[in-house]
Scaffold this motif. Structure first.
Motif, PDB file in Angstrom:
ATOM      1  N   ALA A  15       0.999  -0.969   0.255  1.00  0.00           N
ATOM      2  CA  ALA A  15      -0.065   0.248   0.474  1.00  0.00           C
ATOM      3  C   ALA A  15       0.571   1.647  -0.325  1.00  0.00           C
ATOM      4  O   ALA A  15       1.003   2.392  -0.799  1.00  0.00           O
ATOM      5  CB  ALA A  15      -0.997   0.303   1.288  1.00  0.00           C
ATOM      6  N   ILE A  16       1.832   1.173   1.216  1.00  0.00           N
ATOM      7  CA  ILE A  16       2.968   2.203   0.898  1.00  0.00           C
ATOM      8  C   ILE A  16       3.113   2.377  -0.982  1.00  0.00           C
ATOM      9  O   ILE A  16       3.158   4.048  -1.159  1.00  0.00           O
ATOM     10  CB  ILE A  16       4.163   2.008   1.615  1.00  0.00           C
ATOM     11  N   TRP A  17       3.848   1.464  -1.311  1.00  0.00           N
ATOM     12  CA  TRP A  17       4.442   1.387  -2.570  1.00  0.00           C
ATOM     13  C   TRP A  17       3.308   2.377  -3.597  1.00  0.00           C
ATOM     14  O   TRP A  17       3.770   2.580  -4.221  1.00  0.00           O
ATOM     15  CB  TRP A  17       5.340   0.670  -3.446  1.00  0.00           C
ATOM     16  N   ASP A  18       2.408   1.495  -3.272  1.00  0.00           N
ATOM     17  CA  ASP A  18       1.330   2.175  -4.582  1.00  0.00           C
ATOM     18  C   ASP A  18       1.243   4.082  -4.155  1.00  0.00           C
ATOM     19  O   ASP A  18       0.629   4.296  -5.220  1.00  0.00           O
ATOM     20  CB  ASP A  18      -0.083   1.771  -4.363  1.00  0.00           C
ATOM     21  N   GLU A  19       0.378   3.864  -2.918  1.00  0.00           N
ATOM     22  CA  GLU A  19       0.536   5.375  -2.399  1.00  0.00           C
ATOM     23  C   GLU A  19       1.753   6.241  -2.585  1.00  0.00           C
ATOM     24  O   GLU A  19       0.934   7.797  -3.359  1.00  0.00           O
ATOM     25  CB  GLU A  19      -0.090   5.803  -1.577  1.00  0.00           C
ATOM     26  N   ASN A  20       2.430   6.288  -2.558  1.00  0.00           N
ATOM     27  CA  ASN A  20       4.080   6.980  -2.715  1.00  0.00           C
ATOM     28  C   ASN A  20       4.269   7.387  -4.096  1.00  0.00           C
ATOM     29  O   ASN A  20       5.400   8.093  -4.616  1.00  0.00           O
ATOM     30  CB  ASN A  20       4.461   6.664  -1.454  1.00  0.00           C
ATOM     31  N   LYS A  21       3.782   6.160  -4.937  1.00  0.00           N
ATOM     32  CA  LYS A  21       4.335   5.952  -6.350  1.00  0.00           C
ATOM     33  C   LYS A  21       6.103   5.677  -6.355  1.00  0.00           C
ATOM     34  O   LYS A  21       6.563   6.166  -6.632  1.00  0.00           O
ATOM     35  CB  LYS A  21       3.500   7.076  -7.417  1.00  0.00           C
ATOM     36  N   THR A  22       6.186   4.728  -5.430  1.00  0.00           N
ATOM     37  CA  THR A  22       7.783   4.991  -5.271  1.00  0.00           C
ATOM     38  C   THR A  22       8.528   4.054  -6.397  1.00  0.00           C
ATOM     39  O   THR A  22       9.436   4.812  -6.835  1.00  0.00           O
ATOM     40  CB  THR A  22       7.907   3.370  -4.228  1.00  0.00           C
ATOM     41  N   PHE A  23       7.708   3.540  -7.111  1.00  0.00           N
ATOM     42  CA  PHE A  23       9.403   3.060  -8.491  1.00  0.00           C
ATOM     43  C   PHE A  23       8.417   3.687  -9.666  1.00  0.00           C
ATOM     44  O   PHE A  23       9.014   3.282 -10.164  1.00  0.00           O
ATOM     45  CB  PHE A  23       8.587   1.911  -8.317  1.00  0.00           C
ATOM     46  N   ARG A  24       7.608   4.551  -9.404  1.00  0.00           N
ATOM     47  CA  ARG A  24       7.517   5.848 -10.667  1.00  0.00           C
ATOM     48  C   ARG A  24       8.497   6.670 -11.202  1.00  0.00           C
ATOM     49  O   ARG A  24       9.667   6.820 -10.358  1.00  0.00           O
ATOM     50  CB  ARG A  24       6.708   7.145 -10.325  1.00  0.00           C
TER      51      ARG A  24
END
Length: 843
Positions: A15-24
């Motif tokens: 959820a954190i990776w999704d919300e923060n767009k970590t891998f954008r």
């Protein structure tokens, strides 16, 4: 209770990776784009989203690329690692026919399920770049590329695609231009399924026949792509690519370059040309074979043979190319009653039809030299046709069926010549006597590009008075009309023929009712990933130059990972489209994929390929629920080398889960139903424990090198060694443990991020810099010395690496274990071998 709380922290981090767009990953022109970073483009062969969802074979390649992508990101690269869907196709259409549900709804449901499954495995994809071949915005550019092909021809002088406008400027007629287009209409023999109502690709025939569908050969007018013009370039440009040699060989064999001669035979007043790589054997041609579909068959067949020939032609129409070619173990054929004249000696030879000769290959006619061709030899033996030796082997080999080089015999003016010289002499004779020409031939056929389906990209083509033209680019995309009836019409027009309002573009123009094959969308998807939301171009110049351009050496996709089932067709088709777009100035590189890796198949626990029918499919959801996503990821990489075929074993998942539990317990301990820090981690300097310092830096070195080599299983083995050392130690410096977590992070991202956060680090590991090893910490400061007393080992000592002989001798003599055997005795001799042993002689 689980050995570690993966069921709590894995969804949390996803959820954190999704919300923060970590891998954008930003693009050139974006405010946060850093042009100083090197690029790394990692590509997975995007999946067809079936209703069955993923099985554990799918995540193998995805996990490998995710590890590398995370690693490259931590090493300062702009990493492009996207995911998308190859979502047109016959299965969705068949489901729509069966249920009445629109294929778009089915496709969306399948895509949503696939996406959910992939996210549950924690893959670091840039979901802002997700593409779907069925989206109107994607279809628009697939159709635009088709228009580029339609409006181009292959220039024989430059060996490149050039605009059709050049031919128009030279005064070419419409018919002459159509004969040169890279996208053209031609009548070709196809695999037609009347009950599916569509043409099938050769590789689809067996699948659908096994499902009970009829497939027959028949000639149809179809859209074709002139890939044959690129045959030589497709061969030549393979050489510098970092691909498995086996895949390069498959492509070369599929293209099938050969040199020889085209020879003109006369059949009852009709000239028929055959291609042969062995014109030196012409004197040994004792019969001729035409493909059953050859247009001359009905014309030359005698009245006596008419019924037999027609019956045989019908039977051949029900066979696929595979059944007639490589799988054809039983030779069959029928004489036409006609005779051909051998041009070199005037001999009359019988003309047969046989299913092992096909119109799609060569000219649809062969000269048969049974003495020196295996298939011809078997055919001649079966039907008692003459076999004449015309090549004498250089050794004592049997001449019957001999296909190698030797010396010409029974060959008139060629007698006594070696094969190489005989080839040159006969070609010269054929040219001088207007009986043939030198010829380079390719087995590769032009690409049959039409399908009679609803669920595919419509052609952006209009027909008027039997003539075709493209719609204007401003009208793209051309989308399928909304229809409730997707059933095939049984005719080559396809289901779109029923949408009369849609077909009638104007009072004088009608739309093309065929659709493109599924291959169309997969030919260029890697380019769209670079710039997925661009409405003005299929890819911007800036994005193309950064992600694909030759200025980033090497240009193109840096790593492409997928299964060997696409080793030939998809890769060949994508290379073809890429070269055309390069020729026309739309791309800056000549090849799309610089490095290719094929992951090995994962078999069921029974050692067989996973399939529903065998009941041996393992659903990754079940593994994630039972052991966690990190355990699944780690096990798939620990099974063995990435390229090898490997059987699935649940015991292996359990073993890897225990390893992760050990990592967890280095920092954590159970407190009733909850977990807390164990107190094992200390703020001591990393150098305070030389043994742990050494094993940690050995691990950094090994994992760094192994990820670069895609040797993930050996990297995991080293991390297990490091974990064991941490487990045995009373205290572990936190700095060393965090360096270890960074190494493990690409493999098990959820667990490592959770521990990193618990320890108190606010910055995620994936946002931190990859650790570097120091050689000085890898050097052994101490060595083990074996101490023998009278030839028997009595002690093992750790001594300084630079200790002198005298110091080593003193330490050995004073060791308590050694003293037990020397006290009360006289030491007669002491031999010291530095770095190895001390031998004491005492009595």
């Amino acid at each position: 209770m689980n050995p570690f709380p993966f069921d709590t922290f894995e969804p949390k981090w996803q959820a954190i990776w999704d919300e923060n767009k970590t891998f954008r990953t930003p693009n050139p022109g974006d405010a946060d784009f850093d042009a100083s970073k090197p690029k790394y483009f990692i590509l997975d062969m995007f999946p067809y989203p079936s209703g069955a969802g993923l099985h554990v074979g799918h995540p193998e390649g995805y996990t490998a690329t995710d590890i590398l992508g995370r690693f490259k990101k931590m090493n300062g690269h702009n990493v492009l690692h996207p995911m998308g869907w190859d979502a047109f196709g016959l299965p969705a259409e068949q489901y729509a026919i069966k249920t009445g549900q629109h294929p778009r709804i089915t496709t969306e449901q399948n895509v949503n399920n696939f996406r959910k499954q992939l996210k549950s495995l924690g893959f670091g994809y840039d979901w802002d770049r997700e593409v779907n071949t069925t989206d109107p915005g994607y279809v628009k550019w697939t159709q635009w590329i088709f228009i580029q092909l339609y409006n181009s021809y292959f220039c024989e002088d430059t060996k490149t695609a050039r605009p059709i406008s050049e031919l128009e400027a030279k005064g070419y007629s419409r018919e002459q231009i159509n004969a040169e287009r890279l996208a053209f209409v031609s009548e070709a023999p196809v695999n037609w399924s009347p009950d599916l109502g569509t043409v099938l690709a050769n590789e689809e025939v067996e699948e659908w026949k096994n499902k009970g569908h009829i497939v027959e050969r028949r000639p149809l007018k179809q859209w074709m792509l002139r890939i044959t013009k690129y045959a030589q370039r497709l061969i030549d440009d393979l050489e510098p690519l970092d691909w498995p040699e086996s895949i390069k060989l498959l492509q070369r064999n599929w293209i099938g370059k050969s040199t020889g001669a085209e020879v003109h035979f006369d059949i009852e007043g009709n000239e028929v040309t055959v291609f042969t790589t062995r014109p030196d054997t012409l004197f040994g041609a004792t019969y001729m074979v035409l493909a059953p579909e050859h247009p001359l068959v009905s014309q030359i067949t005698t009245a006596e043979q008419k019924d037999a020939v027609e019956e045989y032609v019908k039977a051949c129409a029900l066979k696929s190319d595979l059944e007639r070619g490589d799988l054809n173990k039983h030779k069959s054929g029928v004489p036409t009653g006609a005779y051909a004249t051998n041009p070199v000696n005037g001999e009359k030879i019988p003309v047969w039809i046989a299913d092992y000769v096909m119109m799609g290959y060569g000219t649809g006619a062969i000269m048969a030299v049974p003495a020196h061709d295996e298939r011809d030899f078997e055919f001649a033996q079966k039907f008692e046709l003459p076999i004449i030796q015309v090549v004498q082997p250089n050794d004592d080999s049997d001449w019957q069926g001999f296909t190698g080089n030797g010396t010409s015999v029974n060959s008139g003016f060629l007698d006594g010549m070696k094969t190489k010289d005989a080839k040159k002499a006969i070609i010269t004779w054929l040219v001088e006597n207007k009986k043939g020409t030198f010829k380079t031939n390719f087995k590769l056929r032009d690409w049959l590009f039409s399908r009679q389906r609803y669920w595919g990209e419509p052609f952006p083509i209009l027909w008027e008075d039997g003539k075709h033209k493209t719609v204007s680019e401003s009208e793209l995309p051309v989308l399928q009309p909304e229809m409730e009836d997707f059933k095939p019409t049984g005719s080559p027009e396809g289901p779109l023929a029923k949408a009369t309002e849609w077909i009638n573009y104007s009072e004088t123009s009608k739309r093309e009712t065929n659709t493109m094959p599924q291959w169309a969308g997969s030919c260029w998807y890697y380019l769209r990933y670079c710039d997925p939301n661009n409405t003005e171009r299929f890819i911007s110049k800036e994005a193309e130059e950064y992600w694909m351009g030759a200025n980033n050496n090497p240009g193109g996709v840096d790593l492409y990972v997928g299964g060997t089932e696409h080793a030939v067709l998809h890769l060949l088709y994508a290379r073809f489209w890429h070269k055309v777009l390069f020729d026309l100035g739309h791309l800056s590189t000549n090849e799309p994929f610089q490095k290719l890796v094929n992951q090995g198949l994962i078999l069921g626990e029974d050692g067989q390929k996973m399939s529903k029918s065998l009941g041996n499919v393992v659903n990754p959801d079940d593994v994630v629920n039972g052991y966690g996503a990190d355990s699944l990821r780690l096990y798939e990489m620990f099974m063995g080398p990435l390229e090898q075929v490997k059987p699935w074993q649940m015991k292996g998942v359990e073993g890897v889960s225990r390893f992760l539990a050990k990592v967890w317990r280095v920092a954590m301990t159970q407190d009733g139903d909850s977990w807390k820090l164990s107190g094992k981690l200390t703020d001591d300097e990393a150098t305070s424990n030389k043994e742990l310092l050494k094993v940690t830096h050995e691990t950094i070195k090994k994992v760094t090198e192994d990820i670069e080599k895609l040797s993930f299983n050996t990297a995991i083995s080293q991390m297990m060694i490091c974990t064991n050392a941490f487990t045995k130690a009373d205290k572990v410096p936190t700095a060393l443990f965090v360096d270890f977590l960074k190494c493990l992070n690409p493999f098990a991202p959820h667990l490592t991020e959770e521990l990193n956060a618990i320890i108190g680090n606010e910055t995620q590991l994936c946002e931190q810099t990859w650790p570097t090893f120091k050689e000085e910490y890898l050097v052994e400061s101490e060595v083990q010395i074996v101490v023998q007393v009278n030839g028997k080992v009595r002690a093992k000592l750790m001594v300084g690496k630079d200790a002198s002989k005298e110091e080593i001798e003193e330490l050995a003599k004073n060791d308590e274990n050694v003293k037990q055997y020397t006290d009360g005795n006289t030491i007669r001799k002491v031999i010291v071998v530095p770095g190895r042993l001390v031998n004491i002689v005492a009595n």
